[in-house]
Scaffold this active site. Structure first.
Site, PDB file in Angstrom:
ATOM      1  N   ASP A  11      39.453  47.419  28.922  1.00 58.65           N
ATOM      2  CA  ASP A  11      39.368  46.125  28.976  1.00 58.65           C
ATOM      3  C   ASP A  11      38.118  45.630  29.517  1.00 58.65           C
ATOM      4  OD1 ASP A  11      40.511  43.474  28.476  1.00 58.65           O
ATOM      5  OD2 ASP A  11      41.319  43.257  30.441  1.00 58.65           O
ATOM      6  N   GLY A  23      45.017  35.726  36.046  1.00 57.31           N
ATOM      7  CA  GLY A  23      45.092  36.302  34.694  1.00 57.31           C
ATOM      8  C   GLY A  23      46.341  36.441  33.957  1.00 57.31           C
ATOM      9  N   GLY A  24      46.363  37.148  32.954  1.00 62.76           N
ATOM     10  CA  GLY A  24      47.610  37.640  32.223  1.00 62.76           C
ATOM     11  C   GLY A  24      48.509  38.629  33.216  1.00 62.76           C
ATOM     12  N   MET A  25      47.821  39.443  33.877  1.00 63.25           N
ATOM     13  CA  MET A  25      48.569  40.563  34.774  1.00 63.25           C
ATOM     14  C   MET A  25      48.955  40.120  35.942  1.00 63.25           C
ATOM     15  SD  MET A  25      47.083  43.838  33.256  1.00 63.25           S
ATOM     16  CE  MET A  25      45.186  43.403  33.460  1.00 63.25           C
ATOM     17  N   VAL A  77      44.429  37.078  41.921  1.00 61.30           N
ATOM     18  CA  VAL A  77      43.622  37.474  42.635  1.00 61.30           C
ATOM     19  C   VAL A  77      43.422  36.760  43.800  1.00 61.30           C
ATOM     20  CG1 VAL A  77      41.470  38.589  42.522  1.00 61.30           C
ATOM     21  CG2 VAL A  77      42.574  38.316  40.281  1.00 61.30           C
ATOM     22  N   LEU A  93      41.408  33.729  44.175  1.00 62.52           N
ATOM     23  CA  LEU A  93      40.142  33.853  43.408  1.00 62.52           C
ATOM     24  C   LEU A  93      40.168  33.596  41.974  1.00 62.52           C
ATOM     25  CD1 LEU A  93      38.540  36.903  45.239  1.00 62.52           C
ATOM     26  CD2 LEU A  93      37.700  34.713  45.645  1.00 62.52           C
TER      27      LEU A  93
END
Length: 441
Positions: free
Chosen positions: A145, A31-33, A36, A28
């Site tokens: 966030d 990101g930075g973490m 998905v 999906l």
């Protein structure tokens, strides 16, 4: 991280096949973490499964904080927040979080694709986000966030995602590579300074920035880089050029530098006139709040998720392409005779033919027609059954035995056909044991 289908949806060989109870179907976003995935459980529950980077999973302080935060976030069940369905434990290999899958683009994707949202849609978005923050804050969770990419535009209202993760990251003060604590253009001044007293008013600041972006397409504190953007958030006034007056009356109080000067969630809900709030809430309640082009995007995401599921079931590495369905004209053209093109010269010699535009080749020799064997009708008894006692019969009276009136299933043989060879008769009793040796040969 985002939870809407993106262009890079194909699972790679390095991607896991199963995370917890969810079978992964496609990507999906990332990101930075972490990354998905779209997952489906054995009971048919679709989920956005967020798998965090390995460096986060290796930090034991972050792991313990993550599990505690998600335990609290799992109790949030508001309409405008994506429910947490499950998460990893302290001893799991991967650190993951599963939330309900919400088909629909994010605010960031919708604005980048079609431009700023109209005033009515932004007002409905504001009411939905206020309802989501009210539910999140009542559970003792601070999002930290909130930004356009973390707000999904579903048919029945906006959905806030990723609450709880940023709280765990911010508390542990991780400095690992590729770990983003927040987005500078949507972080409150106290969050950028790293203060310990970060409360619900920090999310109110991010709400004002998100609404301003939805209405104008630009963040109110945009800078050339992250450092300049952070400086503008702390020191300078927001740029609200082009913001409609109705939206500006909501956004300006949210962007105050001091947290105590920002309005509460309840005060923001009462800011709009009662008649306007009633009309917008009615559109939200009946799923009529989105413009037509965003509704089409939502339907595309639903269809794409179903297509991914079928492709993942057949092969993990199947690349799905959106092939258009054939129309009636396309189907008819498959069986229509092909018209000759100017490059295909017609042969002048009747004894030659042209095959697929190649050089002329000799035409096949014509074979002589077989001799005529007469005309034969249908076999007897093929008509309707005859009822005794009636005189109306379809079959004609028997006539002379000529080749027209005689009906047969086989062709007549010519008169000069030679007879078949005679097969000598052999007594079959000679093979019976009781008569063996007693029959004359």
């Amino acid at each position: 991280m985002t939870a809407a289908p993106g262009p890079d949806h194909t699972l790679r060989a390095s991607d896991p096949v199963q995370i917890g109870p969810y079978r992964l179907l496609g990507r999906l976003g990332s990101g930075g973490m972490g990354r998905v995935y779209l997952g489906r459980s054995m009971t048919g529950q679709l989920a956005a499964v967020k798998v965090l980077h390995d460096q986060l999973a290796e930090d034991q302080l972050f792991r313990s904080r993550f599990v505690r935060e998600l335990d609290v976030a799992s109790r949030i069940s508001g309409r405008f927040s994506a429910a947490v369905l499950g998460s990893s434990g302290l001893r799991d290999e991967h650190l993951w979080l599963a939330t309900e899958y919400v088909p629909g683009p994010s605010v960031l994707e919708a604005v980048e694709a079609s431009g700023p949202l109209d005033t009515e849609t932004v007002l409905a978005l504001c009411l939905g986000l206020l309802g989501a923050l009210e539910t999140i804050h009542s559970a003792g969770v601070i999002h930290r966030d909130l930004k356009p990419s973390n707000v999904l535009l579903a048919a029945d209202g906006p959905r806030v995602i990723d609450f709880g993760i940023s709280a765990a990251v911010d508390t542990t003060r991780l400095t690992a590579t590729n770990v983003a604590v927040g987005t500078p253009g949507y972080m409150s001044p106290e969050l950028i300074r790293g203060g310990t007293e970060v409360g619900p008013s920090s999310d109110v600041f991010a709400l004002g920035c998100t609404l301003a972006f939805a209405a104008t397409g630009v963040s109110p504190f945009v800078g050339a880089n992250a450092v300049e953007t952070a400086f503008r958030v702390i020191r300078e006034d927001p740029d609200l050029t082009g913001l409609p007056e109705e939206i500006a009356s909501l956004v300006e109080p949210c962007l105050q530098k001091e947290p105590e000067r920002r309005p509460s969630i309840d005060a923001l809900i009462k800011t709009l006139p009662a008649a306007e709030t009633d009309r917008i809430s009615r559109l939200l309640a009946h799923g009529q709040w989105l413009p037509a082009h965003i509704q089409r995007q939502t339907l595309e995401h639903e269809g794409r998720a179903l297509a991914w599921d079928g492709a993942r079931q057949s092969s993990p590495q199947t690349v799905l392409q959106d092939w258009p369905l054939p129309t009636d004209d396309d189907t008819r053209s498959l069986f229509a005779p092909r018209a000759a093109t100017p490059d295909e010269a017609q042969p002048t010699d009747p004894s030659t033919v042209v095959l697929n535009g190649s050089a002329p080749v000799p035409a096949p020799l014509a074979l002589p027609a077989p001799p005529s064997l007469g005309t034969f009708g249908p076999p007897p008894g093929s008509g309707p059954p005859y009822v005794p006692g009636t005189t109306d019969r379809d079959e004609p009276e028997p006539g002379p035995m000529d080749e027209v009136s005689m009906r047969t299933h086989t062709a007549l043989l010519p008169a000069d056909t030679p007879p078949l060879p005679r097969i000598p008769r052999r007594g079959w009793l000679r093979w019976v044991p009781a008569f063996r040796g007693k029959v004359r040969k």
